[in-house]
Design an enzyme around this catalytic site. Structure first.
Site, PDB file in Angstrom:
ATOM      1  N   HIS A  88      -2.467  -2.481  -9.670  1.00 57.50           N
ATOM      2  CA  HIS A  88      -3.438  -1.890  -8.755  1.00 57.50           C
ATOM      3  C   HIS A  88      -4.682  -2.756  -8.735  1.00 57.50           C
ATOM      4  O   HIS A  88      -5.063  -3.299  -9.766  1.00 57.50           O
ATOM      5  CB  HIS A  88      -3.806  -0.464  -9.209  1.00 57.50           C
ATOM      6  CG  HIS A  88      -4.386   0.358  -8.121  1.00 57.50           C
ATOM      7  ND1 HIS A  88      -5.711   0.296  -7.787  1.00 57.50           N
ATOM      8  CD2 HIS A  88      -3.809   1.234  -7.259  1.00 57.50           C
ATOM      9  CE1 HIS A  88      -5.925   1.112  -6.779  1.00 57.50           C
ATOM     10  NE2 HIS A  88      -4.799   1.689  -6.425  1.00 57.50           N
TER      11      HIS A  88
ATOM     12  N   ASP B  69       2.645   5.369  -6.830  1.00 64.13           N
ATOM     13  CA  ASP B  69       3.913   5.279  -6.111  1.00 64.13           C
ATOM     14  C   ASP B  69       5.116   5.167  -7.031  1.00 64.13           C
ATOM     15  O   ASP B  69       6.259   5.239  -6.570  1.00 64.13           O
ATOM     16  CB  ASP B  69       3.889   4.060  -5.175  1.00 64.13           C
ATOM     17  CG  ASP B  69       2.884   4.244  -4.061  1.00 64.13           C
ATOM     18  OD1 ASP B  69       2.823   5.363  -3.532  1.00 64.13           O
ATOM     19  OD2 ASP B  69       2.167   3.298  -3.728  1.00 64.13           O
TER      20      ASP B  69
ATOM     21  N   HIS C 222       0.874  -1.181   0.000  1.00 61.17           N
ATOM     22  CA  HIS C 222       0.000   0.000   0.000  1.00 61.17           C
ATOM     23  C   HIS C 222       0.914   1.234   0.000  1.00 61.17           C
ATOM     24  O   HIS C 222       1.711   1.412  -0.910  1.00 61.17           O
ATOM     25  CB  HIS C 222      -0.937  -0.117   1.214  1.00 61.17           C
ATOM     26  CG  HIS C 222      -2.078   0.849   1.273  1.00 61.17           C
ATOM     27  ND1 HIS C 222      -2.445   1.670   0.238  1.00 61.17           N
ATOM     28  CD2 HIS C 222      -2.964   1.128   2.280  1.00 61.17           C
ATOM     29  CE1 HIS C 222      -3.495   2.404   0.597  1.00 61.17           C
ATOM     30  NE2 HIS C 222      -3.818   2.094   1.842  1.00 61.17           N
TER      31      HIS C 222
HETATM   32  N1  CMC Z   1       4.803  -6.990 -10.291  1.00 60.18           N
HETATM   33  C1  CMC Z   1       4.706  -8.218 -10.844  1.00 60.18           C
HETATM   34  N2  CMC Z   1       3.573  -8.915 -10.929  1.00 60.18           N
HETATM   35  C2  CMC Z   1       2.486  -8.356 -10.387  1.00 60.18           C
HETATM   36  C3  CMC Z   1       2.499  -7.088  -9.797  1.00 60.18           C
HETATM   37  C4  CMC Z   1       3.722  -6.393  -9.759  1.00 60.18           C
HETATM   38  N3  CMC Z   1       3.806  -5.191  -9.204  1.00 60.18           N
HETATM   39  N4  CMC Z   1       1.261  -6.783  -9.340  1.00 60.18           N
HETATM   40  C5  CMC Z   1       0.497  -7.818  -9.657  1.00 60.18           C
HETATM   41  N5  CMC Z   1       1.225  -8.770 -10.287  1.00 60.18           N
HETATM   42  C6  CMC Z   1       0.725 -10.039 -10.839  1.00 60.18           C
HETATM   43  C7  CMC Z   1       0.513 -11.075  -9.754  1.00 60.18           C
HETATM   44  O1  CMC Z   1       1.652 -11.859  -9.551  1.00 60.18           O
HETATM   45  C8  CMC Z   1      -0.656 -11.856 -10.315  1.00 60.18           C
HETATM   46  O2  CMC Z   1      -0.161 -12.702 -11.303  1.00 60.18           O
HETATM   47  P1  CMC Z   1      -0.802 -14.201 -11.504  1.00 60.18           P
HETATM   48  O3  CMC Z   1      -2.192 -13.941 -11.968  1.00 60.18           O
HETATM   49  O4  CMC Z   1       0.081 -14.849 -12.489  1.00 60.18           O
HETATM   50  O5  CMC Z   1      -0.760 -14.832 -10.140  1.00 60.18           O
HETATM   51  C9  CMC Z   1      -1.504 -10.800 -11.015  1.00 60.18           C
HETATM   52  O6  CMC Z   1      -0.563  -9.774 -11.397  1.00 60.18           O
HETATM   53  C10 CMC Z   1      -2.582 -10.182 -10.147  1.00 60.18           C
HETATM   54  O7  CMC Z   1      -1.966  -9.694  -8.955  1.00 60.18           O
HETATM   55  P2  CMC Z   1      -2.666  -9.691  -7.530  1.00 60.18           P
HETATM   56  O8  CMC Z   1      -1.628  -9.665  -6.463  1.00 60.18           O
HETATM   57  O9  CMC Z   1      -3.671 -10.794  -7.474  1.00 60.18           O
HETATM   58  O10 CMC Z   1      -3.460  -8.306  -7.602  1.00 60.18           O
HETATM   59  P3  CMC Z   1      -4.030  -7.509  -6.367  1.00 60.18           P
HETATM   60  O11 CMC Z   1      -5.143  -6.696  -6.906  1.00 60.18           O
HETATM   61  O12 CMC Z   1      -4.317  -8.404  -5.222  1.00 60.18           O
HETATM   62  O13 CMC Z   1      -2.805  -6.586  -5.914  1.00 60.18           O
HETATM   63  C11 CMC Z   1      -1.319  -4.778  -5.715  1.00 60.18           C
HETATM   64  C12 CMC Z   1      -2.703  -5.226  -6.193  1.00 60.18           C
HETATM   65  C13 CMC Z   1      -1.230  -3.251  -5.813  1.00 60.18           C
HETATM   66  C14 CMC Z   1      -1.148  -5.158  -4.224  1.00 60.18           C
HETATM   67  C15 CMC Z   1      -0.239  -5.455  -6.585  1.00 60.18           C
HETATM   68  O14 CMC Z   1      -0.385  -5.059  -7.940  1.00 60.18           O
HETATM   69  C16 CMC Z   1       1.176  -5.156  -6.081  1.00 60.18           C
HETATM   70  O15 CMC Z   1       1.670  -5.860  -5.203  1.00 60.18           O
HETATM   71  N6  CMC Z   1       1.856  -4.097  -6.641  1.00 60.18           N
HETATM   72  C17 CMC Z   1       3.152  -3.704  -6.166  1.00 60.18           C
HETATM   73  C18 CMC Z   1       3.019  -2.888  -4.891  1.00 60.18           C
HETATM   74  C19 CMC Z   1       2.507  -1.491  -5.180  1.00 60.18           C
HETATM   75  O16 CMC Z   1       2.996  -0.813  -6.062  1.00 60.18           O
HETATM   76  N7  CMC Z   1       1.555  -1.068  -4.349  1.00 60.18           N
HETATM   77  C20 CMC Z   1       0.999   0.289  -4.447  1.00 60.18           C
HETATM   78  C21 CMC Z   1      -0.434   0.301  -4.883  1.00 60.18           C
HETATM   79  S1  CMC Z   1      -0.990   1.939  -5.386  1.00 60.18           S
HETATM   80  C22 CMC Z   1      -0.962   2.891  -3.978  1.00 60.18           C
HETATM   81  C23 CMC Z   1      -1.973   2.492  -3.011  1.00 60.18           C
HETATM   82  O17 CMC Z   1      -3.162   2.772  -3.224  1.00 60.18           O
HETATM   83  O18 CMC Z   1      -1.592   1.911  -2.014  1.00 60.18           O
END
Ligand code: CMC
Length: 434
Positions: free
Chosen positions: A307, A363, A268
């Site tokens: 996201h 971010d 986050h």
């Molecule tokens: N790098 C590589 N792969 C990713 C990433 C990433 N940053 N984000 C998602 N994926 C992949 C993930 O491995 C999954 O792949 P598969 O379907 O093969 O298992 C797929 O994309 C879906 O990911 P998820 O984790 O199920 O998606 P989510 O909606 O639960 O997570 C997130 C959203 C923001 C936590 C995630 O994209 C992430 O960890 N991003 C990096 C951390 C980040 O930048 N966070 C800031 C978010 S914006 C500011 C805020 O509002 O906090």
């Protein structure tokens, strides 16, 4: 004529149920009517991490994640960022309308005259280790404010709520700056009432021996815009934490401490700090392809990408990418920008990221700007928490005033052991155990 209902056939019993559809959602409690027999608890919905469950009706922030749209109270984020100040936007988020000139000057006056913290707060901060993470100091100190304002418990008084909202918005920059100065072993700087909200924060962060601190206008404006972009983002992890804690009728300081803790995590608000650490670790443009290969192989994430809601370019990231260059002109170029741009270029052409709709989020570029301004990396999540305080408070008050809301209490699907007896325990024979 199509009806706004959903017909569900329960194949276990052959019964058909009509569930109302309102605002594109079905009320989950209706599912409880679907039972196999009168003793049955009824059907639940299962949705870990709230992938597809609305927890509230909200009139504050609108996001269309597929189109990359973000609006506060109906106003597009780019118009607000270009045309308004952070305090105007704060007023808008809390009150629903932009302030008229008189309302704005009264609002500014109120915020400006509540920036001081009790002297004991300084001693409280002094109690932390010199290398304590400033976000840990920030969230603990925000929670500690509840002990200074015990009347804050009176959450159903509009006047008491308003007083705490003003105090919190006014004091979070002071606490944030003091958390930083404590880690540097520097004296605490008094707020300067002549300066803007962002300008005063820069003063409390960076003033040294000069009699009067004058913020760089480009930096001051950039920080104000950054604050606007981070002010609210509907039902994200920390706003949900604020609502959840607030739903037990805890005071706003305690609720906000919990929201800040949720923001701290690297998935986050802690992501901006992780982006900078990632860029440093990559080190040079030549290492970018290798890093991307590692991410695709599951060895870590591309921080600042992806996201839960945006399946398109985050509109805030678009704005920040442009803004980075104007800040660099004023403060000097951050060489890590080249690595960031190269990462984005390669990722957006790669099927792994394209197929999963992973785009830069807020971010990805914010940290580069913060660093160019001179903020240490571990202050980045704190810089997110200052403006998000407004969003948390707006969400908290909306939740409290919503007659549909009650204490937050999800259901579970129990998958543990069936009832059994402790070894050696003598079970008395009753009609139930017989
Ligand atoms: N790098 C590589 N792969 C990713 C990433 C990433 N940053 N984000 C998602 N994926 C992949 C993930 O491995 C999954 O792949 P598969 O379907 O093969 O298992 C797929 O994309 C879906 O990911 P998820 O984790 O199920 O998606 P989510 O909606 O639960 O997570 C997130 C959203 C923001 C936590 C995630 O994209 C992430 O960890 N991003 C990096 C951390 C980040 O930048 N966070 C800031 C978010 S914006 C500011 C805020 O509002 O906090």
């Amino acid at each position: 004529m199509p009806k706004d209902t959903l017909s569900i056939t329960d194949n276990r019993t052959g019964k058909i149920y009509e569930v109302p559809i309102k605002d594109g959602a079905i009320p989950a409690p209706e599912l409880r009517k679907i039972k196999t027999d009168p003793e049955d608890f009824g059907l639940m919905s299962y949705d870990p991490a709230f992938f597809n469950t609305a927890n509230c009706r909200s009139a504050i922030t609108f996001i269309d994640g597929d189109k990359g749209i973000l609006e506060y109270r109906g106003y597009p984020i780019d118009q607000l960022a270009e045309h308004c100040s952070f305090l105007e936007v704060a007023y808008l988020l809390l009150n629903g309308e932009l302030p008229k000139a008189q309302e704005l000057s009264a609002w500014k006056h109120e915020i400006t005259t509540h920036t001081l913290v009790h002297e004991n707060i300084k001693q409280f901060i002094d109690g932390f280790q010199h290398d304590a993470h400033p976000m840990g100091i920030f969230l603990s100190t925000a929670g500690a404010l509840s002990t200074f304002y015990p009347e804050a418990k009176n959450i159903f008084s509009a006047e008491v709520r308003r007083q705490q909202i003003i105090r919190l918005i006014a004091k979070v920059p002071t606490i944030a700056a003091y958390a930083h100065r404590h880690s540097m072993g520097l004296h605490y700087v008094m707020p300067d009432n002549d300066l803007s909200y962002a300008g005063n924060f820069l003063n409390m962060m960076f003033k040294m021996t000069e009699l009067k601190y004058t913020p760089n206008p480009v930096v001051e404006k950039a920080l104000d815009v950054l604050f606007i972009l981070h002010a609210d983002h509907e039902q994200n992890c920390s706003a949900s934490a604020m609502r959840n804690i607030g739903s037990s009728h805890a005071d706003p300081y305690s609720s906000l401490a919990g929201a800040a803790a949720a923001l701290y995590g690297p998935l986050h608000g802690g992501a901006n700090e992780m982006v900078l650490r990632m860029l440093r670790q990559i080190g040079s443009m030549e290492n970018v392809p290798g890093f991307i290969t590692d991410v695709k192989a599951g060895k870590g994430r591309l921080m600042g990408f992806g996201h839960r809601v945006y399946k398109n370019y985050d509109p805030r990231a678009k704005f920040l990418k442009q803004m980075a260059y104007s800040v660099f002109e004023a403060c000097g170029r951050n060489p890590l920008i080249d690595i960031a741009v190269e990462l984005e270029r390669i990722a957006l052409a790669d099927d792994y990221f394209v197929s999963r709709k992973l785009y830069p989020n807020v971010d990805f570029y914010s940290g580069l700007i913060y660093q160019a301004i001179g903020f240490p990396v571990d202050m980045f999540p704190v810089l997110f928490a200052i403006p998000r305080t407004v969003g948390w408070l707006a969400q908290w008050e909306e939740m409290l005033l919503d007659p549909e809301q009650k204490i937050a209490r999800p259901r579970q699907i129990f998958v543990g052991q069936k009832r059994r007896n402790v070894p050696g325990f003598k079970v008395k024979e009753t009609s139930a155990t017989r």
